[in-house]
Every structure is written in C-alpha cells, then in structure tokens.
Design a protein around this motif. Structure first.
Motif, PDB file in Angstrom:
ATOM      1  N   PHE A   1       0.956  -1.197  -0.004  1.00 51.02           N
ATOM      2  CA  PHE A   1       0.008  -0.156  -0.031  1.00 51.02           C
ATOM      3  C   PHE A   1       0.796   1.195  -0.084  1.00 51.02           C
ATOM      4  O   PHE A   1       0.392   2.205  -0.242  1.00 51.02           O
ATOM      5  N   ASN A   2       2.066   0.970   0.382  1.00 52.39           N
ATOM      6  CA  ASN A   2       3.071   2.237   0.542  1.00 52.39           C
ATOM      7  C   ASN A   2       3.748   2.790  -0.621  1.00 52.39           C
ATOM      8  O   ASN A   2       4.633   2.045  -1.004  1.00 52.39           O
ATOM      9  N   PRO A   3       3.322   3.995  -0.903  1.00 53.07           N
ATOM     10  CA  PRO A   3       3.938   4.367  -2.525  1.00 53.07           C
ATOM     11  C   PRO A   3       5.383   4.526  -2.294  1.00 53.07           C
ATOM     12  O   PRO A   3       6.181   4.480  -3.342  1.00 53.07           O
ATOM     13  N   LEU A   4       5.804   4.927  -1.099  1.00 54.20           N
ATOM     14  CA  LEU A   4       7.221   5.083  -0.853  1.00 54.20           C
ATOM     15  C   LEU A   4       8.178   3.996  -1.020  1.00 54.20           C
ATOM     16  O   LEU A   4       9.152   3.855  -1.457  1.00 54.20           O
ATOM     17  N   ALA A   5       7.628   3.087  -0.108  1.00 55.85           N
ATOM     18  CA  ALA A   5       8.216   1.701  -0.025  1.00 55.85           C
ATOM     19  C   ALA A   5       8.313   1.048  -1.430  1.00 55.85           C
ATOM     20  O   ALA A   5       9.405   0.565  -1.727  1.00 55.85           O
ATOM     21  N   ARG A   6       7.175   1.242  -2.341  1.00 58.38           N
ATOM     22  CA  ARG A   6       7.204   0.605  -3.579  1.00 58.38           C
ATOM     23  C   ARG A   6       8.146   1.473  -4.513  1.00 58.38           C
ATOM     24  O   ARG A   6       8.961   0.768  -5.397  1.00 58.38           O
ATOM     25  N   PHE A   7       8.196   2.684  -4.427  1.00 52.58           N
ATOM     26  CA  PHE A   7       9.158   3.497  -5.191  1.00 52.58           C
ATOM     27  C   PHE A   7      10.666   3.141  -4.817  1.00 52.58           C
ATOM     28  O   PHE A   7      11.594   3.241  -5.598  1.00 52.58           O
ATOM     29  N   SER A   8      10.743   2.827  -3.500  1.00 51.09           N
ATOM     30  CA  SER A   8      12.149   2.337  -3.133  1.00 51.09           C
ATOM     31  C   SER A   8      12.751   1.256  -4.004  1.00 51.09           C
ATOM     32  O   SER A   8      13.810   0.905  -4.410  1.00 51.09           O
ATOM     33  N   MET A   9      11.766   0.172  -4.342  1.00 54.57           N
ATOM     34  CA  MET A   9      11.990  -0.885  -5.254  1.00 54.57           C
ATOM     35  C   MET A   9      12.313  -0.406  -6.648  1.00 54.57           C
ATOM     36  O   MET A   9      13.086  -0.809  -7.423  1.00 54.57           O
ATOM     37  N   ILE A  10      11.303   0.515  -7.070  1.00 55.12           N
ATOM     38  CA  ILE A  10      11.304   1.073  -8.671  1.00 55.12           C
ATOM     39  C   ILE A  10      12.644   1.636  -8.754  1.00 55.12           C
ATOM     40  O   ILE A  10      13.486   1.285  -9.617  1.00 55.12           O
ATOM     41  N   ALA A  11      13.172   2.521  -8.052  1.00 56.25           N
ATOM     42  CA  ALA A  11      14.420   3.033  -8.070  1.00 56.25           C
ATOM     43  C   ALA A  11      15.496   2.287  -8.208  1.00 56.25           C
ATOM     44  O   ALA A  11      16.712   2.762  -8.450  1.00 56.25           O
ATOM     45  N   GLN A  12      15.667   1.014  -7.737  1.00 55.29           N
ATOM     46  CA  GLN A  12      16.577   0.063  -7.731  1.00 55.29           C
ATOM     47  C   GLN A  12      16.579  -0.995  -9.074  1.00 55.29           C
ATOM     48  O   GLN A  12      17.224  -1.943  -9.216  1.00 55.29           O
ATOM     49  N   GLY A  13      15.817  -0.820  -9.936  1.00 60.91           N
ATOM     50  CA  GLY A  13      15.580  -1.213 -11.338  1.00 60.91           C
ATOM     51  C   GLY A  13      14.878  -2.587 -10.989  1.00 60.91           C
ATOM     52  O   GLY A  13      15.258  -3.677 -11.922  1.00 60.91           O
ATOM     53  N   GLU A  14      14.047  -2.689 -10.168  1.00 62.39           N
ATOM     54  CA  GLU A  14      13.195  -3.973 -10.101  1.00 62.39           C
ATOM     55  C   GLU A  14      12.698  -4.514 -11.046  1.00 62.39           C
ATOM     56  O   GLU A  14      12.079  -3.889 -11.985  1.00 62.39           O
ATOM     57  N   GLN A  15      12.767  -5.768 -11.441  1.00 58.27           N
ATOM     58  CA  GLN A  15      12.036  -6.636 -12.649  1.00 58.27           C
ATOM     59  C   GLN A  15      10.993  -7.329 -11.907  1.00 58.27           C
ATOM     60  O   GLN A  15      10.126  -7.839 -12.818  1.00 58.27           O
ATOM     61  N   VAL A  16      11.213  -8.234 -10.961  1.00 47.97           N
ATOM     62  CA  VAL A  16      10.198  -9.426 -10.360  1.00 47.97           C
ATOM     63  C   VAL A  16      10.181  -8.604  -9.022  1.00 47.97           C
ATOM     64  O   VAL A  16      10.885  -8.547  -8.225  1.00 47.97           O
ATOM     65  N   HIS A  17       8.894  -8.593  -8.795  1.00 48.42           N
ATOM     66  CA  HIS A  17       8.222  -8.091  -7.354  1.00 48.42           C
ATOM     67  C   HIS A  17       7.535  -9.001  -6.632  1.00 48.42           C
ATOM     68  O   HIS A  17       6.716  -9.690  -7.088  1.00 48.42           O
ATOM     69  N   ILE A  18       7.844  -9.596  -5.498  1.00 42.46           N
ATOM     70  CA  ILE A  18       7.217 -10.575  -4.620  1.00 42.46           C
ATOM     71  C   ILE A  18       6.272 -10.033  -3.611  1.00 42.46           C
ATOM     72  O   ILE A  18       6.908  -9.012  -3.001  1.00 42.46           O
ATOM     73  N   SER A  19       4.979  -9.994  -3.423  1.00 45.16           N
ATOM     74  CA  SER A  19       4.336  -9.602  -2.510  1.00 45.16           C
ATOM     75  C   SER A  19       3.606 -10.592  -1.739  1.00 45.16           C
ATOM     76  O   SER A  19       2.784 -11.491  -2.535  1.00 45.16           O
TER      77      SER A  19
END
Length: 343
Positions: A170-188
């Motif tokens: 739910f947390n857009p900042l936590a999610r953006f911290s993943m985006i900013a590191q070039g994430e390709q596969v996200h586990i939720s």
C-alpha cells in the motif's frame, strides 16, 4: 553473470502446519522439491508462513490472547538458525531461488517477534532479509516494527528481485524504493484471511480485491512481474483458531480470503487465480517484456523529475544498544541488528 530472462515461477498457495515450525519447515522443503521437479526457478511462500499468521488477534480481545503469543514466540526462528540453513540447503540442492515468510526472533529479547521475509539464492546464500516496516492494525499486538535494512532489490541471474510484505504494498514510498533500484520481479506476500470487520456487519471489505488492485498498480507503475502469494487456511488452522468458539469460527468462515496470482509488466493477470483451494500456482515469465513496457513509463528513468521529487531511504538496521569492549571496535550492524566486531 549469465542472465536468464525466461523461466517458470511457483507460488505456494498452501497452509503451514499451524504453529509447528519443525513440520512447516518439512513441508517447505518438500514443496521446494516438488516445484523444482516441475521446472520452477523461483519459489515463493506466503507471509509469515513459518509457522503461522497471528489471525487470533482479530478474533478476541488482547487479554485473551496471551497463550497464542507464547505459542508463537516458542516457534519463532532466528535468521542464522538451523531452519533457514536447512531451507538454504534445499535451494542449493535444487538450484532454485526461494522467498520465505517467517516469524523471526533474535537474541536481544525472548518476546520480540518480527514479520520477516528472506530471499535465498540458488547457491544457498541468504541474499536479502527484510522485516516488515509497520505491522497493520491488530498485527501490532504481535509484531515489532522493522527497519529499512531489507529494502533492497537483489541483482541475480534470474533478474532483479524485490519483495514487500502485505500492507507495505500500500505504501507508495516503499514501492518506489523498489522501482528506483531497477526491480524486474516483485514478490508480494499475504495471509490466508484477514478479518478487518465482522463479516455480518460489513460486506465492503475484500482482501482479494485489495491484493489485485495493489498487485496491478505496482506491476503497471514499476513495469515488473508481480508475484502475489497468499497462504491458504485449512480446516486444522481454522479449528485451532476458533478454539471451540462458534463466533470465532463464523468470522473465519465468512471473512474474505486472500488470493494468489501473477501479473505481467502491463498489469495483466497471466496465471490462474487461486483462492479457495490449496495448491501450487505456476507461470512462465519473460523479463524482456519489462524493457518494452519501460518505453511507456519509466519511473526510475526518463519518466520522472528527480530535480523536483527526491526520496531518501535509511537502510541502517535498528539496534537496541552499542557495546564497546576493551580494544575492540564495532562499526558495522548486520541485518539482525547486532554489532559485528571488525578486526
């Protein structure tokens, strides 16, 4: 590093052996064997799969839940303990990556529990250890706040893998911290059921809809494959949680279940959706699809204004105290929040 762009993933929409860590670890290892034989390269287990999600906190007032907390505390595991080492051995034996949700304890306290996720590599190494930043609602009665040490995307031969736990998605900042590191596969990862209201009083809450919305939003915004893995509640778990209370049983039976599904970088569901049956969810993913999708919106690249928006992420580990003994110097904190002596 030779990159593998096309491979099979496996999501474990299954129940733990409720509040029995030893037998749950046995089940984890057997499921790793099964999924690996079916060709999976990345295997995902649900939130706090080992050995339980503390749903009891939603069913009764805190004064009636002390026994449950003690049962869970007695079954927690440490990050360097034999349980993680055993799972790592199975990851190495099968040459697979494994994401596992655990109830974690550490030496600092016999009563402090974290909701944690570990990522193990195909050579049996622990490559990330994340503690849930903030427990949600009644989860605060069981789990402590985590820290930012595990907000990392791991660069592996099967892509750049990141993970967030349940409400962190739910947390857009936590999610953006993943985006900013070039994430390709996200586990939720998610629990089997999450009562937020008495189901007879409210039909507005849907865990399944929440998971689908969050998974789709991050897949589309980050241009990643989102592997959303929820646990399953079997009859043994339900009966133990109800503990002879008909009202508790009613709430568990009627509350909305979690779902497991896989979405591609355009936010499309590419797997079946598992909810009401226990099983393994498989799907093939192709990381090359992340590249084309980035042409449309690349939030870690051209489609942003870093001169306007800035995010600072503190990835130091929480530590209750710093101890200096004799001539030793301590200048590093490991992911357990302990000081490591440096020569």
């Amino acid at each position: 590093m030779n990159k593998i762009t096309k491979y099979k993933v496996a999501l474990m929409h299954v129940a733990p052996v409720f509040l029995d860590t030893s037998k749950t670890i046995d089940k984890v290892c057997n499921l790793i064997d099964e999924a690996a034989k079916s060709g999976a390269k990345l295997i995902v287990f649900p939130e706090t799969f080992v050995p339980a999600f503390p749903i009891w906190s939603a069913l009764r007032a805190p004064i009636y839940n002390h026994k449950w907390f003690k049962l869970l505390a007695a079954q927690t595991i440490q990050i360097n303990g034999p349980e993680i080492k055993r799972v790592a051995e199975y990851a190495k034996k099968n040459s697979v990556f494994v994401s596992l949700g655990i109830n974690e304890s550490a030496n600092q306290s016999v009563g402090c529990i974290w909701n944690s996720n570990v990522l193990l590599s195909s050579d049996g190494n622990l490559i990330n250890h994340h503690r849930k930043l903030v427990p949600t609602f009644w989860e605060k009665l069981v789990w402590a706040n985590g820290d930012g040490a595990g907000l990392r995307v791991c660069d592996t031969e099967i892509g750049r893998i990141g993970a967030l736990i349940c409400g962190e998605n739910f947390n857009p900042l936590a999610r953006f911290s993943m985006i900013a590191q070039g994430e390709q596969v996200h586990i939720s990862t998610y629990p089997p059921v999450w009562p937020a209201y008495d189901p007879k009083e409210s039909s507005l809450w849907s865990v399944a809809d929440g998971i689908k919305i969050r998974a789709g939003a991050h897949a589309l915004e980050a241009k990643v494959f989102n592997l959303a893995c929820a646990a399953y509640m079997d009859k043994t778990m339900l009966d133990m949680l109800a503990d002879g209370d008909k009202e508790a049983a009613r709430i568990l039976l009627d509350s909305p279940r979690g779902v497991s599904l896989i979405m591609d970088p355009m936010g499309r569901v590419i797997s079946e959706i598992m909810q009401d049956s226990e099983g393994i969810l498989y799907s093939e993913i192709d990381l090359s699809l992340c590249v084309e999708a980035k042409q449309l919106h690349d939030l870690s690249g051209y489609y942003n204004r870093f001169d306007i928006f800035q995010l600072k992420v503190n990835r130091t580990s929480n530590c209750p105290a710093i101890f200096i003994d004799g001539d030793s110097t301590y200048d590093n904190i490991d992911t357990e929040g302990r000081r490591e002596e440096q020569e």
